[in-house]
Scaffold this motif. Structure first.
Motif, mmCIF file in Angstrom:
data_model
loop_
_atom_site.group_PDB
_atom_site.id
_atom_site.type_symbol
_atom_site.label_atom_id
_atom_site.label_comp_id
_atom_site.label_asym_id
_atom_site.label_seq_id
_atom_site.Cartn_x
_atom_site.Cartn_y
_atom_site.Cartn_z
ATOM 1 N N SER A 254 -62.415 -46.344 -51.733
ATOM 2 C CA SER A 254 -62.173 -45.182 -52.460
ATOM 3 C C SER A 254 -61.620 -44.114 -51.700
ATOM 4 O O SER A 254 -61.009 -43.053 -52.154
ATOM 5 C CB SER A 254 -63.513 -44.709 -53.243
ATOM 6 N N VAL A 255 -62.069 -43.903 -50.316
ATOM 7 C CA VAL A 255 -61.485 -42.943 -49.475
ATOM 8 C C VAL A 255 -59.869 -43.119 -49.404
ATOM 9 O O VAL A 255 -59.151 -42.028 -49.465
ATOM 10 C CB VAL A 255 -62.082 -43.004 -48.236
ATOM 11 N N GLY B 37 -54.493 -40.969 -51.481
ATOM 12 C CA GLY B 37 -53.522 -41.336 -52.240
ATOM 13 C C GLY B 37 -53.409 -40.098 -53.153
ATOM 14 O O GLY B 37 -52.330 -39.634 -53.841
ATOM 15 N N TRP B 38 -54.590 -39.887 -54.054
ATOM 16 C CA TRP B 38 -54.630 -38.846 -54.932
ATOM 17 C C TRP B 38 -54.184 -37.314 -54.480
ATOM 18 O O TRP B 38 -53.627 -36.747 -55.214
ATOM 19 C CB TRP B 38 -56.109 -38.672 -55.627
ATOM 20 N N ARG B 39 -54.722 -37.260 -53.135
ATOM 21 C CA ARG B 39 -54.507 -35.996 -52.533
ATOM 22 C C ARG B 39 -52.976 -35.770 -52.244
ATOM 23 O O ARG B 39 -52.337 -34.796 -52.384
ATOM 24 C CB ARG B 39 -55.256 -35.673 -51.244
ATOM 25 N N GLU B 40 -52.192 -36.694 -52.205
ATOM 26 C CA GLU B 40 -50.866 -37.059 -51.623
ATOM 27 C C GLU B 40 -50.091 -36.868 -52.724
ATOM 28 O O GLU B 40 -48.813 -36.811 -52.861
ATOM 29 C CB GLU B 40 -50.494 -38.254 -50.868
ATOM 30 N N GLU C 294 -55.132 -54.384 -54.597
ATOM 31 C CA GLU C 294 -55.046 -55.706 -54.406
ATOM 32 C C GLU C 294 -55.928 -56.256 -53.507
ATOM 33 O O GLU C 294 -56.465 -57.501 -53.823
ATOM 34 C CB GLU C 294 -53.521 -56.328 -53.819
ATOM 35 N N MET C 295 -56.386 -55.604 -52.534
ATOM 36 C CA MET C 295 -57.355 -55.974 -51.423
ATOM 37 C C MET C 295 -58.809 -56.223 -52.310
ATOM 38 O O MET C 295 -59.629 -56.774 -52.109
ATOM 39 C CB MET C 295 -57.411 -55.104 -50.411
ATOM 40 N N GLU C 296 -58.717 -55.035 -53.158
ATOM 41 C CA GLU C 296 -60.147 -55.012 -54.011
ATOM 42 C C GLU C 296 -60.443 -56.247 -54.807
ATOM 43 O O GLU C 296 -61.295 -57.011 -54.542
ATOM 44 C CB GLU C 296 -60.224 -53.707 -54.860
ATOM 45 N N LEU D 193 -49.312 -48.140 -50.675
ATOM 46 C CA LEU D 193 -50.630 -48.367 -50.180
ATOM 47 C C LEU D 193 -51.495 -48.519 -51.116
ATOM 48 O O LEU D 193 -52.586 -48.863 -51.111
ATOM 49 C CB LEU D 193 -50.898 -46.781 -49.277
ATOM 50 N N LEU D 194 -51.259 -47.528 -52.367
ATOM 51 C CA LEU D 194 -52.445 -47.811 -53.337
ATOM 52 C C LEU D 194 -52.265 -49.043 -54.091
ATOM 53 O O LEU D 194 -53.315 -49.721 -54.258
ATOM 54 C CB LEU D 194 -51.825 -46.618 -54.500
#
Length: 104
Positions: A89-90, A95-98, A57-59, A51-52
């Motif tokens: 960024s949400v 992802g950071w929280r996970e 990649e989309m960015e 997901l990250l």
């Protein structure tokens, strides 16, 4: 459309009713019932990292054409890219929280 309804009605009327006994109705697993659900046995650990990767990649996929449009559109294009980066960024914060940045 009418032929389909007629065919379905004939199948319901003419097909014999299936009468299954207790052992026939049980799932086939060597005679026993499964202890765990199928989704509990398989853990796809790279899911959050994938997901990250898709987020970054989309960015990049939208940033290069945006740079060309920004020259002609100005502040409107800047606001649209700001909204896009806020949504992105949400996803990164999720992802950071996970814990996808912690290598094990």
């Amino acid at each position: 459309m009418g032929w389909t309804a007629i065919a379905a009605a004939l199948v319901v009327l003419l097909a014999p009713a299936a009468k299954s006994t207790g052992p026939q109705a049980m799932p086939f697993l060597g005679g026993g019932t499964p202890d765990t659900h199928a989704w509990q046995r398989y853990h796809f650990r790279p899911y959050t990292m994938a997901l990250l990767f898709i987020a970054f990649e989309m960015e990049m996929m939208f940033m290069y054409p945006w740079a060309v449009v920004f020259v002609s559109e100005g502040i409107k294009a800047l606001a649209e890219m700001g909204m896009f980066l806020a949504i992105l960024s949400v996803g990164i914060l999720y992802g950071w929280r996970e814990g996808i940045f912690r290598w094990q």
